[in-house]
Design an enzyme around this catalytic site. Structure first.
Site, PDB file in Angstrom:
ATOM      1  N   CYS A 225      85.172  72.910  42.144  1.00 55.78           N
ATOM      2  CA  CYS A 225      84.862  72.102  40.961  1.00 55.78           C
ATOM      3  C   CYS A 225      83.697  72.630  40.129  1.00 55.78           C
ATOM      4  O   CYS A 225      83.852  73.556  39.352  1.00 55.78           O
ATOM      5  CB  CYS A 225      84.613  70.649  41.384  1.00 55.78           C
ATOM      6  SG  CYS A 225      84.654  69.495  39.973  1.00 55.78           S
TER       7      CYS A 225
ATOM      8  N   ARG B 190      91.190 100.578   1.454  1.00 57.55           N
ATOM      9  CA  ARG B 190      91.498 101.911   0.914  1.00 57.55           C
ATOM     10  C   ARG B 190      91.517 101.886  -0.618  1.00 57.55           C
ATOM     11  O   ARG B 190      91.085 102.824  -1.275  1.00 57.55           O
ATOM     12  CB  ARG B 190      92.848 102.389   1.445  1.00 57.55           C
ATOM     13  CG  ARG B 190      92.908 102.528   2.952  1.00 57.55           C
ATOM     14  CD  ARG B 190      92.237 103.785   3.416  1.00 57.55           C
ATOM     15  NE  ARG B 190      91.842 103.728   4.817  1.00 57.55           N
ATOM     16  CZ  ARG B 190      91.874 104.759   5.641  1.00 57.55           C
ATOM     17  NH1 ARG B 190      92.303 105.936   5.221  1.00 57.55           N
ATOM     18  NH2 ARG B 190      91.469 104.633   6.890  1.00 57.55           N
TER      19      ARG B 190
ATOM     20  N   LYS C 233      80.944  74.146  48.825  1.00 55.19           N
ATOM     21  CA  LYS C 233      80.636  74.102  47.400  1.00 55.19           C
ATOM     22  C   LYS C 233      79.200  74.568  47.183  1.00 55.19           C
ATOM     23  O   LYS C 233      78.278  74.139  47.876  1.00 55.19           O
ATOM     24  CB  LYS C 233      80.828  72.674  46.890  1.00 55.19           C
ATOM     25  CG  LYS C 233      80.698  72.484  45.386  1.00 55.19           C
ATOM     26  CD  LYS C 233      81.059  71.052  45.017  1.00 55.19           C
ATOM     27  CE  LYS C 233      81.017  70.801  43.523  1.00 55.19           C
ATOM     28  NZ  LYS C 233      81.446  69.429  43.193  1.00 55.19           N
TER      29      LYS C 233
ATOM     30  N   GLU D  28      89.758  68.478  45.129  1.00 50.00           N
ATOM     31  CA  GLU D  28      88.494  68.399  45.857  1.00 50.00           C
ATOM     32  C   GLU D  28      88.479  67.171  46.775  1.00 50.00           C
ATOM     33  O   GLU D  28      88.883  66.070  46.368  1.00 50.00           O
ATOM     34  CB  GLU D  28      87.350  68.324  44.840  1.00 50.00           C
ATOM     35  CG  GLU D  28      85.958  68.326  45.417  1.00 50.00           C
ATOM     36  CD  GLU D  28      84.882  68.334  44.346  1.00 50.00           C
ATOM     37  OE1 GLU D  28      83.695  68.444  44.699  1.00 50.00           O
ATOM     38  OE2 GLU D  28      85.235  68.231  43.147  1.00 50.00           O
TER      39      GLU D  28
END
Length: 635
Positions: free
Chosen positions: A172, A342, A120, A51
């Site tokens: 971000c 079972r 963003k 970023e």
């Protein structure tokens, strides 16, 4: 068989973690360019930088300086120019002024052009974050900006076609919120999501971040490329760590761990065929197709499948021996709990098992012992075993069967089947030739005895056949193909071996360990034709091929829907030290033919427990026509 081109199936994705010189655009552009050139040389189709990587993230109020913003925009143009002769697309972050507002942006660059810019959407404004002090959220339709004299799309509904693979971009915090932008991007067809990020390091945050990326990649059935900022960002209040992650369908495929030195570029090859296959299988997957798709005209470089393809995909992994053992034990527990349910059925008193001394019946026996423990019973009180030697039964297997039962306190009953089988063959006016009728008569005699014994003592017959045999049809219809409950139905042969080995390794009884190890060392055989010189003459893998190849074929064809050409290519890589390409091709043809022709056996297979991602029950995972007698689908 059509030729397989790996470039059609794989995309090479990369992250970069350049050293940061905060507010020094020129230095940052050099660092970014160097890592971009490295990724381009190594054949990446897409590389994601952190970023605000052009300026640095930790600028504070400097981000509002006109000089810095002009430098950032100019630097973006320089990076675009540097990409002109490359087939690698780049996602890079910068602050960008649009009219009267400032936006935290990710720009997509390729082939000398700025292909699009994504602002963003979610700006953190608590704790150490105060992005809303400087940036705005874009809430308008996609528009066009003029940058470096060219029109560039700008907005939040952009997708980028990177070499034929739709790619979305979020920044971000966009990942961390409930309504993440990538949800809509994926619903509009994005297979890859790129996230340039700046996430400060805190105690335990790396594990949370890793799980977030991994789980989101699973939910989106896609690839997620997360690139965090380097620790050379400003440390006034926080420290970045350079954590970078590439995940696909819930699995971390590459990771640059926090503060990992000397790793600036990280790459991973993602099989996009597999992503598309799983989306095809998930009929709840949304299909909107409403976003603006920007063509990024880069060619995906020719990619060879990785040399470390797992030749044994059914075997559980684990970073340590303890983790590996734990996963093997969990498989046995899944089988055993299915059987225990079972056992608890009203009126069920006994479990009846044909114990041959082979691998499959040994695993079923061990599961039966574990099931008895689960219901709080002694194994000998409910587990009844029978060794049923025929003319071809070897002393080795029969002896091991008797020893194994005895070591667990069970009185094994020896029931020779020769006379019973011969009476059936006489009734058929059979010549005595060791043909398919001769073999199957023995198998059906054994099963008939077990069913009748179960009726006599109020119990059920425990099936022993494994997933590999079910796939290949390597079982006699209405004999070992049949049972009241099939505990090994979800366990392929290669895994059977490891499960028995696990019990042999962990048992405290040295005698049991010795017997189990000898069973593991015995060649796999149905023992339905006579021995030669006292040895087992009928070896299964000599007849139908190596089980490790068949299990590999099963996984690739059924789990991923791969073409035979692709399976051949992957198998040649995975088994390059074991089998020649011609041998792989031969057994692949055997597998596909037998798989299709044997569906009628699977269509009436008994209940059985599923333990992994592949099962062939006609009630659950695999449905196909029983009368499909051509292999055109796998030509």
């Amino acid at each position: 068989m059509e030729l397989f081109n790996p470039a059609d199936s794989y995309i090479r994705l990369a992250t970069a973690c350049p050293e940061v010189s905060v507010a020094d655009v020129k230095t940052n552009i050099v660092a970014i360019s160097e890592l971009y050139a490295q990724a381009s040389q190594d054949g990446a189709a897409l590389i994601v930088f952190p970023e605000l990587s052009i300026t640095g993230y930790s600028l504070g109020d400097l981000v509002q300086q006109n000089a810095l913003l002009l430098q950032a925009e100019k630097g973006l143009g320089e990076l675009a120019a540097a990409s002109k002769n490359s087939d690698t697309a780049m996602v890079v972050g910068l602050p960008l002024r649009v009219s009267n507002s400032l936006y935290n942006c990710a720009a997509v660059i390729a082939k000398g052009e700025i292909k699009g810019i994504v602002p963003k959407q979610n700006l953190p404004a608590s704790g150490e974050f105060y992005e809303k002090r400087w940036y705005k959220t874009w809430d308008q339709p996609t528009t066009t900006l003029t940058i470096d004299g060219k029109n560039v799309p700008f907005g939040n509904d952009l997708l980028f076609d990177v070499g034929g693979v739709k790619t979305g971009v979020e920044v971000c915090e966009d990942l961390w919120v409930l309504n993440a932008p990538h949800i809509d991007q994926v619903n509009n067809g994005a297979l890859v999501i790129a996230n340039p990020s700046a996430s400060p390091e805190l105690v335990a945050k790396a594990a949370y971040r890793r799980d977030l990326v991994r789980i989101d990649s699973a939910k989106m059935i896609g690839a997620y490329v997360y690139a965090g900022c380097d620790w050379t960002e400003s440390t006034t209040d926080v420290v970045m760590s350079g954590h970078q992650i590439i995940a696909a369908s819930g699995r971390i495929v590459a990771e640059r761990r926090p503060f990992q030195p000397n790793t600036r570029v990280m790459m991973a090859d993602i099989d996009i065929d597999h992503l598309r296959h799983d989306r095809l299988r998930d009929t709840n997957f949304v299909n909107k197709l409403g976003s603006t798709v920007v063509q990024v005209t880069v060619e995906r470089p020719e990619i060879e499948p990785a040399a470390d393809i797992n030749p044994h995909p059914f075997l559980p992994g684990g970073e340590t021996n303890e983790q590996h053992a734990e996963r093997l034990q969990s498989i046995i527990d899944i089988q055993a709990h299915g059987l225990a349910r079972r056992i608890k059925q009203k009126g069920l008193r006994t479990i009846h098992l044909g114990l041959s001394g082979g691998l499959d019946s040994t695993l079923a026996f061990l599961v039966g012992v574990r099931a008895a423990e689960i219901v709080g019973e002694e194994p000998k009180s409910i587990l009844k075993t029978y060794t049923m030697p025929g003319e071809a039964s070897s002393d080795r297997t029969q002896t091991n069967a008797v020893k194994l039962a005895k070591l667990y306190g069970i009185d094994n009953e020896v029931v020779p089947i020769g006379e019973l089988t011969n009476k059936m063959l006489e009734a058929l006016r059979h010549t005595g030739e060791q043909d398919i009728t001769y073999e199957n008569a023995q198998a059906r005699t054994r099963t008939t005895f077990l069913y009748n014994k179960a009726n006599q003592l109020g119990g059920i017959v425990l099936g022993t056949g494994d997933l590999s045999e079910i796939a290949l049809g390597w079982c006699t219809f209405n004999a070992d193909q049949s049972s009241h409950y099939h505990v090994n139905a979800g366990v392929p042969k290669t895994l059977v071996q490891h499960l028995v080995q696990h019990v042999a390794t962990t048992t405290l009884d040295s005698q049991a360990r010795t017997v189990l190890q000898d069973i593991l060392d015995t060649p796999v055989s149905p023992e339905l034709v006579s021995e030669k010189d006292g040895q087992i003459s009928q070896k299964t893998e000599d007849i139908i091929g190596p089980y490790e190849l068949h299990d590999f074929f099963l996984y690739q064809l059924i789990r991923w829907g791969d073409t035979p050409a692709k399976v051949q290519c992957l198998a040649e890589k995975a088994f390059q030290d074991s089998y020649e390409p011609e041998e792989i091709s031969k057994w692949l043809q055997v597998f596909t033919t037998r798989f299709i022709f044997s569906q009628f056996k699977r269509s009436v297979m008994p209940d059985g427990v599923k333990v992994g991602s592949i099962a062939l029950s006609p009630r659950g995972d695999w449905r196909m026509p029983s009368d499909l007698y051509n292999t055109a689908v796998w030509q």
